[in-house]
Design an enzyme around this catalytic site. Structure first.
Site, PDB file in Angstrom:
ATOM      1  CD  GLU A  81      68.184 -11.117  71.323  1.00 16.48           C
ATOM      2  OE1 GLU A  81      67.259 -10.540  71.936  1.00 16.48           O
ATOM      3  OE2 GLU A  81      68.545 -12.272  71.537  1.00 16.48           O
ATOM      4  CB  CYS A 115      64.358 -11.551  73.847  1.00 17.83           C
ATOM      5  SG  CYS A 115      65.197 -12.629  72.674  1.00 17.83           S
TER       6      CYS A 115
END
Length: 335
Positions: A81, A115
């Protein structure tokens, strides 16, 4: 939940949290079930070389490549990720004030250090100035001062210097930077706080538009047609998230079918991540694999097929010679 033992290597930027977890977790899980490890220098590299059944990494693309390369030596599957430049796209049929309010909430949360936060926003050219005015009204209501206890510092000095340098670079090349907390300084080095900023007319090759920002700086990109937006997004790496704002189903469908991303929140930002009945994960340079919900359970499980043969098997029926196959099939069915 999927029945695994787990080893967790914490980030070098989370030393205090790592110490807390290392101290407290033995009261809840025995060490052979769950252990946390601090980053004291070189731990991450050695950790990635261990022969795990599965390795999950969240962080930068550069480190993700190194983790994947190390895991490959053990043929260890990875879930990555990695973040990236997640765009919001505001269409002219959507209430601009509502879009600004929702986007600025997410952009300022943890000072943009998430993020899946909105990295930059595409706004119809005729609405850019109004969007900037709305942003300047919204942010001071939430963060009246740079030293507000509700507003977060940048995680470390290196990141602070990178963000300030990117702002200075954009300004020197003709961009307009608008401090959204206009009653104080743009940033404070001692506390590592940077005021939320809107950036207009940033050059396409500037750091703010080529590298993941990961901070409270929001470039606003003017556009004339949706095709222009689609082409611009698709010219770069696939983002971890996409945030379209429109009540026109045809426009939403056009964005969904022509832009590939890790996940999507329609008419809001970030919230797809918190829906634990939805898989979460990136694609391309924003990552690979999924977790959360059922998909997460399967990611960290081995789907092992097990077949039980019946008492009567068809193996003899299907074996050669095949000249009398019809005769043997009839005999099999007549048993």
């Amino acid at each position: 939940a999927a029945g695994n033992r787990a080893m967790v290597k914490m980030s070098e930027n989370s030393r205090h949290l790592a110490a807390l977890l290392i101290d407290k977790m033995p009261a809840y899980f025995p060490p052979e079930k769950l252990q946390f490890f601090d980053e004291t220098g070189g731990v991450g590299v050695e950790f990635s070389k261990l022969p795990f059944d599965h390795l999950l990494f969240t962080g930068s693309g550069a480190t993700g490549r190194a983790v994947m390369a190390a895991a490959a030596q053990n043929l260890c599957p990875v879930t990555l990720e990695l973040g990236g430049k997640a765009p919001a796209v505001v269409c002219d049929d959507f209430p601009l004030a509502t879009a600004a309010e929702r986007i600025l909430f997410v952009k300022c949360l943890n000072a943009g250090q998430i993020c899946t936060t909105v990295d930059h926003v595409f706004v119809p050219r005729a609405q850019v100035d109004e969007f900037a005015k709305l942003a300047a009204q919204i942010v001071p209501q939430r963060y009246p001062r740079l030293d507000s206890p509700d507003y977060t510092s940048i995680v470390d000095q290196r990141s602070f210097d990178r963000l300030v340098g990117a702002m200075d670079d954009a300004r020197s090349r003709g961009a307009t930077l608008i401090n959204l907390i206009d009653s104080g300084p743009a940033h404070d080095r001692a506390s590592r706080k940077i005021a939320p900023h809107v950036v207009l007319n940033a050059p396409w090759d500037s750091e703010l538009l080529t590298r993941e920002i990961f901070g409270p700086i929001l470039p606003v990109v003017a556009y004339d047609t949706l095709d222009e937006v689609i082409a611009r997004i698709n010219s770069g790496p696939r983002p971890l998230a996409l945030y379209p704002f429109s009540h026109d189903n045809a426009r939403i469908e056009r964005l969904l079918t022509h832009v590939m991303s890790g996940g999507v929140s329609i008419n809001d930002a970030l919230f797809h991540v918190g829906q634990h009945d939805l898989p979460f994960g990136g694609i391309g340079e924003s990552g690979m694999g999924h977790y959360h919900g059922r998909e997460g359970f399967q990611t960290f499980s081995k789907l092992r097929p097990i077949f039980h043969q019946a008492r009567l098997s068809s193996v003899g029926l299907l074996a050669p010679p095949y000249g009398r196959l019809a005769e043997r099939m009839l005999a099999f069915l007549m048993r």
